[in-house]
Design a protein around this motif. Sequence first.
Motif, PDB file in Angstrom:
ATOM      1  N   VAL A   1       0.873  -1.172   0.000  1.00 18.69           N
ATOM      2  CA  VAL A   1       0.000   0.000   0.000  1.00 18.69           C
ATOM      3  C   VAL A   1       0.910   1.222   0.000  1.00 18.69           C
ATOM      4  O   VAL A   1       1.759   1.368   0.883  1.00 18.69           O
TER       5      VAL A   1
ATOM      6  N   THR B   1      -1.529  -1.093  -4.223  1.00 20.05           N
ATOM      7  CA  THR B   1      -2.577  -0.110  -3.962  1.00 20.05           C
ATOM      8  C   THR B   1      -1.924   1.246  -3.761  1.00 20.05           C
ATOM      9  O   THR B   1      -0.951   1.364  -2.999  1.00 20.05           O
TER      10      THR B   1
ATOM     11  N   VAL C   1      -2.676   5.216  -2.673  1.00 18.78           N
ATOM     12  CA  VAL C   1      -3.569   6.219  -2.101  1.00 18.78           C
ATOM     13  C   VAL C   1      -2.911   7.576  -2.321  1.00 18.78           C
ATOM     14  O   VAL C   1      -1.749   7.774  -1.946  1.00 18.78           O
TER      15      VAL C   1
ATOM     16  N   VAL D   1      -3.206  -1.549 -10.851  1.00 22.30           N
ATOM     17  CA  VAL D   1      -3.042  -0.769  -9.627  1.00 22.30           C
ATOM     18  C   VAL D   1      -4.415  -0.353  -9.100  1.00 22.30           C
ATOM     19  O   VAL D   1      -5.233   0.197  -9.841  1.00 22.30           O
ATOM     20  N   ASP D   2      -4.643  -0.616  -7.821  1.00 19.71           N
ATOM     21  CA  ASP D   2      -5.868  -0.165  -7.162  1.00 19.71           C
ATOM     22  C   ASP D   2      -5.611   1.255  -6.663  1.00 19.71           C
ATOM     23  O   ASP D   2      -4.730   1.479  -5.819  1.00 19.71           O
ATOM     24  N   VAL D   3      -6.348   2.228  -7.189  1.00 26.40           N
ATOM     25  CA  VAL D   3      -6.087   3.634  -6.911  1.00 26.40           C
ATOM     26  C   VAL D   3      -7.200   4.218  -6.043  1.00 26.40           C
ATOM     27  O   VAL D   3      -8.387   4.109  -6.381  1.00 26.40           O
ATOM     28  N   LEU D   4      -6.814   4.838  -4.925  1.00 30.13           N
ATOM     29  CA  LEU D   4      -7.760   5.498  -4.032  1.00 30.13           C
ATOM     30  C   LEU D   4      -7.403   6.974  -3.942  1.00 30.13           C
ATOM     31  O   LEU D   4      -6.245   7.329  -3.681  1.00 30.13           O
TER      32      LEU D   4
END
Length: 262
Positions: free
Chosen positions: A89, A112, A114, A130-133
């Motif tokens: 993360v 991930t 952020v 890619v998990d983007v927040l």
Amino acid sequence: MRHQRLLDAVTDGIQRVEDLAEALDVSPSTVRRGLTDLERAGKVVRTHGGAVPVPATGELSWTQKSRRNSAAKRRIAEYAADLVQEGDVVLLDAGSTTTFVAERLAERTGITVVTNGLGPLWALREAEGVDVLLTGGRLRQRRGSIVGEHTRGVLDRITADVAFLGADGLVPERGVNCPSPELAAVKELMLNRARRAVIVADSTKIGADPYPNWALIPGEHTVVTDAGIPEDARLRLAADPRCTPVVVAAGQAPSSPAPLPD
């Protein structure tokens, strides 16, 4: 050549190196050296073939910042991105160098990210692996950064493996210099919410303190910079027991940085 003459000429709209040299009756190499000095002093922004004056507000836009020392920033970003492992993360601060980090991470999978920055968000917009927040909050349009109570509330509920922060200035054992208290608060929270803190700052930022606001560095951290760092700044970084400094040399493989001397 007096730097004020050069600055006055740039401010008056003469912004190409060749035109400045002709107007001031000096060589282009003298102009380039003078522009480098003025950029280090925060008076101008170097562009391809010349320079433009810093805005009256004193705060550069993200677009302007991305043009400053871009080659060095990209080398720094390459090294920084290699620190990220699958499953991590990652906290990505708003900024030009962190956007270059995001461009490198866009090629990765299984991580991930952020971020509170529009630059990193744009760089990752098509990164399917890619998990983007996005933190949310209030947009500082000039910087492309998201700040405020909502931003801090989101960050306070995250534990990241690594945080990458940009800097307008970095003073060892003092902190990261920022143009506003809001930005300082977000940066400081990012530093506190990651197991590993990495400050990505080109050499012009080391020892610089153009603004009155500071994000305090809570403990051990890594500073990744470039080989243009002055000797006195090298020594100050090396003297900070909490800091692991890394210099990425021009033309050097990012995975093999040149360490700062003891």
